[in-house]
Design a protein around this motif. Structure first.
Motif, short mmCIF file in Angstrom:
data_model
loop_
_atom_site.label_atom_id
_atom_site.label_comp_id
_atom_site.label_asym_id
_atom_site.label_seq_id
_atom_site.Cartn_x
_atom_site.Cartn_y
_atom_site.Cartn_z
N GLU A 45 16.26 -20.75 -32.14
CA GLU A 45 15.05 -20.03 -31.75
C GLU A 45 14.66 -20.43 -30.33
O GLU A 45 13.58 -20.13 -29.87
CB GLU A 45 13.89 -20.31 -32.71
N ALA B 40 12.14 -21.85 -37.51
CA ALA B 40 11.62 -20.66 -38.20
C ALA B 40 12.58 -20.40 -39.35
O ALA B 40 13.74 -20.81 -39.28
CB ALA B 40 11.60 -19.45 -37.26
N LYS C 291 15.46 -15.98 -44.32
CA LYS C 291 14.83 -14.72 -44.73
C LYS C 291 15.81 -13.57 -44.66
O LYS C 291 15.77 -12.64 -45.46
CB LYS C 291 13.53 -14.46 -43.97
N ARG D 96 9.17 -27.33 -33.85
CA ARG D 96 9.93 -27.21 -32.60
C ARG D 96 9.63 -28.42 -31.73
O ARG D 96 8.47 -28.72 -31.46
CB ARG D 96 9.59 -25.91 -31.87
N HIS E 36 15.19 -12.68 -27.68
CA HIS E 36 14.46 -12.98 -28.93
C HIS E 36 15.27 -14.00 -29.72
O HIS E 36 14.98 -15.18 -29.69
CB HIS E 36 14.21 -11.68 -29.70
N GLY F 90 6.06 -11.94 -32.91
CA GLY F 90 7.13 -11.07 -32.46
C GLY F 90 8.19 -10.97 -33.52
O GLY F 90 8.30 -11.82 -34.41
N ILE G 134 9.29 -9.88 -38.72
CA ILE G 134 8.39 -10.37 -37.67
C ILE G 134 7.81 -11.70 -38.14
O ILE G 134 7.84 -12.02 -39.32
CB ILE G 134 7.26 -9.34 -37.43
N ALA G 135 7.28 -12.48 -37.20
CA ALA G 135 6.52 -13.67 -37.57
C ALA G 135 5.29 -13.75 -36.68
O ALA G 135 5.37 -13.49 -35.48
CB ALA G 135 7.37 -14.92 -37.39
N1 ASP Z 1 11.99 -15.90 -36.29
C1 ASP Z 1 11.30 -15.27 -35.21
C2 ASP Z 1 10.37 -16.27 -34.51
O1 ASP Z 1 10.04 -17.29 -35.06
C3 ASP Z 1 10.45 -14.13 -35.66
C4 ASP Z 1 11.22 -13.01 -36.22
O2 ASP Z 1 12.13 -12.50 -35.56
O3 ASP Z 1 10.89 -12.60 -37.33
O4 ASP Z 1 9.93 -16.01 -33.40
#
Ligand code: ASP
Length: 603
Positions: free
Chosen positions: A177, A199, A204, A223, A454, A492, A538-539
């Protein structure tokens, strides 16, 4: 232990006998009669100790000190109101009544506190050391409750939409990430380490392959980054993933969820849908991928108008393919020398050579203060005047560079100037928006390779998919979206790659060898071979959402036990040292020796 809480009794209760329990908030001695503001988490009730009602309670009340825990029984009375004194307190919800104590029990005494609870304290470490006291302040008590309300609103909304909460491992495997991992040594697998999840991204996605279809989790993420003002090494995300969806489905879901979260917290209706800006547009107009639009000052492009300008900084930049952009800080021609210096420094730190500006004192160009206006033609000046709507008293600030750095620098200047001008003072508006179509990849000059903007599981736009497969990597756009509120990124996500071959192309684009992909990401590549559904998610950063809902400036104010800016949780002194036995069990040899304090100071 109580019949009512401390924010419950109203004039309708007058005449009733009640029992309250809580902390002594304040003690006032008025001519030998003690008045106590009794506090619990709900609020405050005034209690009075008169000797004609109970001599014992009245006598004992003289011993009370702030933060003692006491239990009081007494009759609810109307507060005194005569012609010249009105003891009612409109500021308190219980301000029309008081409890005339007939019984007092001191449940537990408090020592003198290390700081007063009713005063703001700038020494944050002291607050954090005694966080259990700090959290007694109504502001923080309220923040914790708001956090609960907001989280519950999110959970309710997602449950209503058919999402189920699934927990994923904390002791897990590194997932890219973009930050450094926290590692946990495994005792039973010597030499091996778990990583704490940055994350739950890959888990997921595996849940989607598993057929869960609609997943969410209030997930703790870790992190190991250098800490900035609104960062914490561990933080909470509302993490979401769904199958058989496109970006509009996720966007609509989140709009509904955020509006219900803010409605619960602030009691305001948040209009939906939110506006959408492409990343390109956001950068071009506001110089940021998380634009604060409430300050106005949109950036104006002057590349065409200044391409032949005698001032080489402008024309030279255009000649080498760059752009010239400017903003108009309305009415700010009187900017101080110190502020100009600060802006110049900011521009330089962001990579610019300097800062070009014009102080437009009056209408005529001869009154404009700037080192380069005299080198502009009348047409150029008129073009500036029209495009930037320059009026007497305005300050114009420029950036000239390649498109992206020019936008970025001017975007930073724009925010700083707005701060000098106090443009947001008292502004409670909530400006939600989406930023879409982010670049898929960015080129990392230092590493000499492309990196994911991303993360590597993000899908390119349909029309760019073929290019990724063919290794044409420039200008690829992602099916990625960020939700932004008032200049903060709330969260995002993206639509993901679900095909093993496209995922392999992505790894290749990132310079990850087949061998590395097959060891590090074997589970993903394998899973995608067995009928992986199209999916995306998304998160959202819960701490930040709560911070903004509570109108706080720092996420530490909405986390019960945050870490300070050195990553330490001061109350329990974590991180701490490990015993040599523990290290031996983990097969870790400690080579770290703490330097004597004096040596550290000398450095
Ligand atoms: N895992 C991504 C983050 O922590 C969010 C996502 O793409 O769902 O930014």
């Amino acid at each position: 232990m109580r019949t009512h809480h401390c924010n419950e009794i109203r004039p309708a209760h007058i005449g009733e006998t009640v029992t309250l329990i809580g902390w002594v908030n304040t003690v006032r001695d008025q001519g030998g009669v003690i008045f106590i503001d009794l506090r619990d988490r709900e609020g405050i009730t005034q209690c009075v100790f008169r000797s004609e009602i109970s001599p014992e309670a009245a006598e004992l009340s003289h011993k009370l000190r702030s933060e003692d825990v006491i239990q009081v029984t007494g009759k609810v009375e109307e507060r005194l109101k005569t012609d010249d004194v009105d003891t009612k307190n409109d500021k308190l919800e219980t301000g029309a009544i008081e409890v005339a104590a007939s019984q007092l029990t001191i449940v537990n005494k408090s020592e003198v506190l290390p700081f007063q609870l009713d005063k703001e304290l700038s020494n944050e470490d002291l607050r954090l050391k005694h966080r259990y006291l700090d959290l007694r302040r109504p502001r923080l008590t309220n923040n914790l409750r708001q956090r609960h309300i907001i989280t519950k609103a999110a959970r309710d909304h997602l449950s209503d939409e058919g999402f189920i909460e699934v927990e994923t491992p904390i002791l897990s495997k590194a997932t890219p990430e973009g930050a450094r991992d926290f590692l946990v040594p495994s005792r039973i697998n010597p030499g091996k380490f778990y990583a704490l999840p940055q994350a739950p991204q890959q888990y997921k996605q595996m849940l989607m392959v598993a057929g869960v279809e609609k997943y969410f989790q209030v997930a703790r993420c870790f992190r190991d980054e250098d800490l900035r003002a609104d960062r914490q090494p561990e933080f909470t995300q509302i993490d979401i993933e769904a199958s058989f969806v496109d970006d509009n489905d996720i966007i609509e879901l989140i709009e509904g969820m955020l509006s219900s979260m803010f409605e619960e917290a602030r009691g305001v209706k948040v209009p939906t849908p939110f506006e959408r800006l492409t990343w390109k547009d956001a950068m071009n107009r506001f110089g940021s991928d998380k634009p604060e639009r409430r300050i106005g000052m949109e950036m104006v492009d002057l590349t065409e108008e200044l391409k032949d300008c005698e001032f080489r900084v402008f024309s030279g930049t255009v000649a080498s393919g760059g752009v010239v952009k400017a903003i108009n800080a309305k009415g700010f021609a009187g900017i101080s020398v110190g502020q100009v210096d600060k802006l110049t420094k900011l521009a330089q730190e962001a990579g610019a050579k300097g800062l070009a500006y014009i102080q437009a004192r009056d209408t005529d160009r001869s009154t404009w203060r700037s080192p380069f206006v005299k080198r502009m033609t009348d047409e150029e000046v008129e073009a500036l005047r029209t495009k930037l709507n320059i009026e007497p008293g305005d300050l114009i600030l420029f950036a000239a560079d390649k498109w992206e750095p020019a936008c970025d620098v001017l975007g930073r200047i724009r925010l700083e100037v707005a701060d000098y001008q106090n443009l947001l003072e008292g502004n409670d508006d909530l400006d939600f928006l989406w930023v879409t179509e982010f670049p898929l990849l960015a080129y990392d000059e230092e590493e000499g390779r492309h990196v994911a903007v991303h993360h590597p599981f993000t899908r390119p736009l349909k029309e760019d998919e073929e290019k990724l497969r063919n290794g044409e990597l420039d200008g690829l756009r992602a099916q990625a979206y960020d939700v932004v509120l008032n200049g903060y990124e709330l969260g995002g996500g993206s639509i993901r790659i679900h095909e093993a071959d496209l995922q392999s192309s992505m790894f290749k684009a990132l310079g990850i060898s087949d061998e590395e992909a097959n060891t590090e990401f074997a589970h993903i590549l394998d899973a995608f071979k067995f009928g992986a559904p199209p999916h995306g998610g998304i998160a959202l950063g819960l701490d930040r959402v709560v911070m903004l809902a509570c109108k706080e400036d720092s996420i530490r104010e909405v986390i019960a036990f945050p870490k300070n800016n050195k990553g330490a949780e001061i109350m329990t002194s974590s991180p701490g040292t490990a015993t040599s036995t523990a290290l031996r069990d983990l097969r870790i040899k400690s080579t770290y020796v703490e330097k004597p304090k004096t040596e550290e100071a000398a450095e």
